[in-house]
Scaffold this active site. Sequence first.
Site, PDB file in Angstrom:
ATOM      1  N   ASP A   1      -8.687   8.676   2.466  1.00 14.85           N
ATOM      2  CA  ASP A   1      -9.690   7.615   2.563  1.00 14.85           C
ATOM      3  C   ASP A   1     -10.609   7.608   1.340  1.00 14.85           C
ATOM      4  OD1 ASP A   1      -8.646   7.246   5.080  1.00 14.85           O
ATOM      5  OD2 ASP A   1     -10.555   7.459   6.142  1.00 14.85           O
TER       6      ASP A   1
ATOM      7  N   HIS B   1      -9.779   0.178   4.162  1.00 15.72           N
ATOM      8  CA  HIS B   1     -10.852   0.993   4.744  1.00 15.72           C
ATOM      9  C   HIS B   1     -12.153   0.189   4.848  1.00 15.72           C
ATOM     10  CE1 HIS B   1     -12.551   4.691   6.077  1.00 15.72           C
ATOM     11  NE2 HIS B   1     -13.133   5.057   4.958  1.00 15.72           N
TER      12      HIS B   1
ATOM     13  N   HIS C   1     -18.483   1.137   2.251  1.00 15.23           N
ATOM     14  CA  HIS C   1     -18.336   2.204   3.242  1.00 15.23           C
ATOM     15  C   HIS C   1     -19.584   2.229   4.109  1.00 15.23           C
ATOM     16  CE1 HIS C   1     -17.405   6.136   4.949  1.00 15.23           C
ATOM     17  NE2 HIS C   1     -16.199   5.993   4.447  1.00 15.23           N
TER      18      HIS C   1
ATOM     19  N   HIS D   1      -9.488  13.045   1.969  1.00 15.84           N
ATOM     20  CA  HIS D   1     -10.211  12.102   1.101  1.00 15.84           C
ATOM     21  C   HIS D   1      -9.817  12.330  -0.361  1.00 15.84           C
ATOM     22  CE1 HIS D   1     -12.575  12.279   4.797  1.00 15.84           C
ATOM     23  NE2 HIS D   1     -12.977  11.050   4.502  1.00 15.84           N
TER      24      HIS D   1
END
Length: 241
Positions: free
Chosen positions: A52, A103, A107, A198
Amino acid sequence: MKTASRALAAAAAVEFLHLAPAAVRLPPLRRTLARRTAGHGAAAGHIALTFDDGPDPRSTPYVLDALDELGARATFFLLGAMLERAPALGRELVRRGHEVAVHGWHHRQQWYPAPARDLRELRRASEAVTELCGARPLWYRPPYGVLTAGPALAARRLGLRSVLWTAWGRDWTAEATGASVYATARPGLTGGATLLLHDSDCTSAPGSWRATLAALPLIAAHCRTRRLTLGPLCDHALPLS
Ligand SMILES: [Zn+2]
């Protein structure tokens, strides 16, 4: 059940799962929905490897080289804002045989419902992945793994399937090392698992991607000795939602 109410039920179940992992206490239908969104694949000899928060020019190239060396392919859940700054890296992910997914644009977790905004932002991110990477995404993973109804419905409208994870390495902390990431992930590294890692520290402790990088050979060796293949979600045989 109608599509919209199914998606809402799935979203509610997943939220519950995220906040209280004791999914065994869920009634059977909700338990099934939560299990599907969590990413349990039916391919017994396969572990879905997912990253991610990228693409990030400071760290993703190292992850790509490591994956080449290990002969592993993965799914990368991209942030639109990151991809816009590094479109060549987005194309490179696809060129090297990896899968690209969504995603979000930024964020962030939205705490108040705004379905039109959710659809707009997710469409923008999905279109950026398609146009800049040259591959149409199939999957959506919400920031922080909190899947609320708005983004869940938006993803469904855009033809994206929401997928969380079944195992993680807590690779976002300042204390993480290759050994700690592997030790944390290890109990969950069984056939059908979806592993969250990640490839960027843009939302994590600075430099934490180095722990992720150091964990990759340990994770790959674990899988090799158990005859498990590390691969992208598209090879994971997720049950139909
Ligand atoms: Zn994230």
